[in-house]
Design a protein around this motif. Sequence first.
Motif, PDB file in Angstrom:
ATOM      1  N   PHE A 185       1.471  -6.289   9.177  1.00  0.00           N
ATOM      2  CA  PHE A 185       1.490  -7.183   8.033  1.00  0.00           C
ATOM      3  C   PHE A 185       0.285  -7.069   7.098  1.00  0.00           C
ATOM      4  O   PHE A 185       0.302  -7.653   6.018  1.00  0.00           O
ATOM      5  CB  PHE A 185       1.650  -8.632   8.511  1.00  0.00           C
ATOM      6  N   PHE A 186      -0.734  -6.325   7.496  1.00  0.00           N
ATOM      7  CA  PHE A 186      -1.891  -6.159   6.619  1.00  0.00           C
ATOM      8  C   PHE A 186      -2.186  -4.688   6.340  1.00  0.00           C
ATOM      9  O   PHE A 186      -2.171  -4.258   5.189  1.00  0.00           O
ATOM     10  CB  PHE A 186      -3.130  -6.855   7.208  1.00  0.00           C
ATOM     11  N   LEU A 187      -2.461  -3.921   7.394  1.00  0.00           N
ATOM     12  CA  LEU A 187      -2.859  -2.523   7.205  1.00  0.00           C
ATOM     13  C   LEU A 187      -1.767  -1.692   6.545  1.00  0.00           C
ATOM     14  O   LEU A 187      -2.003  -1.044   5.522  1.00  0.00           O
ATOM     15  CB  LEU A 187      -3.267  -1.903   8.546  1.00  0.00           C
ATOM     16  N   MET A 188      -0.565  -1.692   7.132  1.00  0.00           N
ATOM     17  CA  MET A 188       0.507  -0.851   6.602  1.00  0.00           C
ATOM     18  C   MET A 188       0.912  -1.230   5.174  1.00  0.00           C
ATOM     19  O   MET A 188       0.981  -0.349   4.317  1.00  0.00           O
ATOM     20  CB  MET A 188       1.719  -0.874   7.536  1.00  0.00           C
ATOM     21  N   PRO A 189       1.161  -2.510   4.882  1.00  0.00           N
ATOM     22  CA  PRO A 189       1.530  -2.824   3.490  1.00  0.00           C
ATOM     23  C   PRO A 189       0.442  -2.449   2.491  1.00  0.00           C
ATOM     24  O   PRO A 189       0.741  -1.883   1.432  1.00  0.00           O
ATOM     25  CB  PRO A 189       1.753  -4.343   3.502  1.00  0.00           C
ATOM     26  N   MET A 190      -0.823  -2.728   2.839  1.00  0.00           N
ATOM     27  CA  MET A 190      -1.911  -2.393   1.924  1.00  0.00           C
ATOM     28  C   MET A 190      -1.987  -0.897   1.706  1.00  0.00           C
ATOM     29  O   MET A 190      -2.080  -0.411   0.573  1.00  0.00           O
ATOM     30  CB  MET A 190      -3.235  -2.921   2.501  1.00  0.00           C
ATOM     31  N   ALA A 191      -1.922  -0.121   2.787  1.00  0.00           N
ATOM     32  CA  ALA A 191      -2.043   1.341   2.673  1.00  0.00           C
ATOM     33  C   ALA A 191      -0.861   1.933   1.918  1.00  0.00           C
ATOM     34  O   ALA A 191      -1.039   2.832   1.089  1.00  0.00           O
ATOM     35  CB  ALA A 191      -2.169   1.959   4.064  1.00  0.00           C
ATOM     36  N   VAL A 192       0.346   1.440   2.188  1.00  0.00           N
ATOM     37  CA  VAL A 192       1.532   1.959   1.491  1.00  0.00           C
ATOM     38  C   VAL A 192       1.462   1.633   0.002  1.00  0.00           C
ATOM     39  O   VAL A 192       1.730   2.494  -0.843  1.00  0.00           O
ATOM     40  CB  VAL A 192       2.829   1.398   2.134  1.00  0.00           C
ATOM     41  N   VAL A 193       1.085   0.409  -0.340  1.00  0.00           N
ATOM     42  CA  VAL A 193       0.994   0.015  -1.752  1.00  0.00           C
ATOM     43  C   VAL A 193      -0.049   0.862  -2.478  1.00  0.00           C
ATOM     44  O   VAL A 193       0.207   1.383  -3.577  1.00  0.00           O
ATOM     45  CB  VAL A 193       0.699  -1.497  -1.896  1.00  0.00           C
ATOM     46  N   ILE A 194      -1.220   1.021  -1.886  1.00  0.00           N
ATOM     47  CA  ILE A 194      -2.261   1.828  -2.544  1.00  0.00           C
ATOM     48  C   ILE A 194      -1.805   3.267  -2.692  1.00  0.00           C
ATOM     49  O   ILE A 194      -2.000   3.894  -3.741  1.00  0.00           O
ATOM     50  CB  ILE A 194      -3.600   1.722  -1.793  1.00  0.00           C
ATOM     51  N   MET A 195      -1.178   3.821  -1.645  1.00  0.00           N
ATOM     52  CA  MET A 195      -0.688   5.200  -1.729  1.00  0.00           C
ATOM     53  C   MET A 195       0.346   5.339  -2.844  1.00  0.00           C
ATOM     54  O   MET A 195       0.272   6.264  -3.668  1.00  0.00           O
ATOM     55  CB  MET A 195      -0.096   5.645  -0.398  1.00  0.00           C
ATOM     56  N   LEU A 196       1.306   4.423  -2.888  1.00  0.00           N
ATOM     57  CA  LEU A 196       2.363   4.511  -3.901  1.00  0.00           C
ATOM     58  C   LEU A 196       1.831   4.288  -5.315  1.00  0.00           C
ATOM     59  O   LEU A 196       2.260   4.965  -6.253  1.00  0.00           O
ATOM     60  CB  LEU A 196       3.476   3.508  -3.590  1.00  0.00           C
ATOM     61  N   LEU A 197       0.900   3.367  -5.475  1.00  0.00           N
ATOM     62  CA  LEU A 197       0.359   3.106  -6.808  1.00  0.00           C
ATOM     63  C   LEU A 197      -0.589   4.201  -7.283  1.00  0.00           C
ATOM     64  O   LEU A 197      -0.740   4.418  -8.486  1.00  0.00           O
ATOM     65  CB  LEU A 197      -0.351   1.751  -6.835  1.00  0.00           C
ATOM     66  N   SER A 198      -1.227   4.887  -6.351  1.00  0.00           N
ATOM     67  CA  SER A 198      -2.172   5.936  -6.757  1.00  0.00           C
ATOM     68  C   SER A 198      -1.477   7.264  -7.036  1.00  0.00           C
ATOM     69  O   SER A 198      -2.048   8.130  -7.703  1.00  0.00           O
ATOM     70  CB  SER A 198      -3.264   6.108  -5.708  1.00  0.00           C
ATOM     71  N   TRP A 199      -0.264   7.444  -6.539  1.00  0.00           N
ATOM     72  CA  TRP A 199       0.445   8.715  -6.761  1.00  0.00           C
ATOM     73  C   TRP A 199       0.714   8.983  -8.249  1.00  0.00           C
ATOM     74  O   TRP A 199       0.431  10.083  -8.728  1.00  0.00           O
ATOM     75  CB  TRP A 199       1.738   8.760  -5.949  1.00  0.00           C
ATOM     76  N   PRO A 200       1.233   8.023  -9.027  1.00  0.00           N
ATOM     77  CA  PRO A 200       1.436   8.301 -10.454  1.00  0.00           C
ATOM     78  C   PRO A 200       0.133   8.595 -11.202  1.00  0.00           C
ATOM     79  O   PRO A 200       0.121   9.385 -12.149  1.00  0.00           O
ATOM     80  CB  PRO A 200       2.095   7.031 -10.991  1.00  0.00           C
ATOM     81  N   VAL A 201      -0.951   7.968 -10.767  1.00  0.00           N
ATOM     82  CA  VAL A 201      -2.253   8.234 -11.394  1.00  0.00           C
ATOM     83  C   VAL A 201      -2.643   9.691 -11.161  1.00  0.00           C
ATOM     84  O   VAL A 201      -3.093  10.390 -12.080  1.00  0.00           O
ATOM     85  CB  VAL A 201      -3.333   7.274 -10.844  1.00  0.00           C
ATOM     86  N   PHE A 202      -2.453  10.168  -9.913  1.00  0.00           N
ATOM     87  CA  PHE A 202      -2.715  11.572  -9.617  1.00  0.00           C
ATOM     88  C   PHE A 202      -1.803  12.481 -10.441  1.00  0.00           C
ATOM     89  O   PHE A 202      -2.260  13.459 -11.028  1.00  0.00           O
ATOM     90  CB  PHE A 202      -2.530  11.856  -8.124  1.00  0.00           C
ATOM     91  N   MET A 203      -0.503  12.168 -10.474  1.00  0.00           N
ATOM     92  CA  MET A 203       0.451  13.031 -11.183  1.00  0.00           C
ATOM     93  C   MET A 203       0.117  13.129 -12.672  1.00  0.00           C
ATOM     94  O   MET A 203       0.189  14.208 -13.259  1.00  0.00           O
ATOM     95  CB  MET A 203       1.884  12.515 -10.992  1.00  0.00           C
ATOM     96  N   HIS A 204      -0.277  12.004 -13.267  1.00  0.00           N
ATOM     97  CA  HIS A 204      -0.650  12.037 -14.683  1.00  0.00           C
ATOM     98  C   HIS A 204      -1.873  12.930 -14.900  1.00  0.00           C
ATOM     99  O   HIS A 204      -1.903  13.738 -15.834  1.00  0.00           O
ATOM    100  CB  HIS A 204      -0.926  10.622 -15.193  1.00  0.00           C
TER     101      HIS A 204
END
Length: 167
Positions: free
Chosen positions: A72-91
């Motif tokens: 309920f803390f580690l996985m959601p936080m890590a998944v959200v950060i990973m998913l939100l940072s991917w478009p930043v990398f792609m751009h």
Amino acid sequence: VVLVSAANAIMRYTIHYSSNAFLEIQWYLFGVIFLFSSGYTLLRNEHVRIDLISSKFSKRGQVWIDIFGILFFLMPMAVVIMLLSWPVFMHAFESQEMSNSAGGLIVWPARLMVPAGFFLLILQAFSELIKRVGFLSGRCPDPTEKKNVMTPEEELALAIKQQKESA
């Protein structure tokens, strides 16, 4: 990081040359160290935890708290950060974004470190979750138990102490 930093300092003070690229590569390497070692820190059970409440529980209770925290803390936080940072990398990758500093580096490798580091953390979190479920079902030993192994520094100190005592 140490070699790049030392080379940059030596060049700056001996031949009076410095480059923003040297500073930025230090930052990139520093980021790699922290982002890519977070999963390893979780593996070694060396991450920061507050045992004020969990220390009052049995070992099984502590493992349940770990499972709750991972799910309920580690996985959601890590998944959200990973998913939100991917478009930043792609751009940054598609636009071949460069640093604003004169003589700076391309930015996409630094942007890639964030989703990659959190992906590694997610993989390790899955591993820790499996180990804790295995412990609760009696299929594996306690994954949170720290082994009392001497560090190389402690071994050296002990060897020096023994050598002095025997002399």
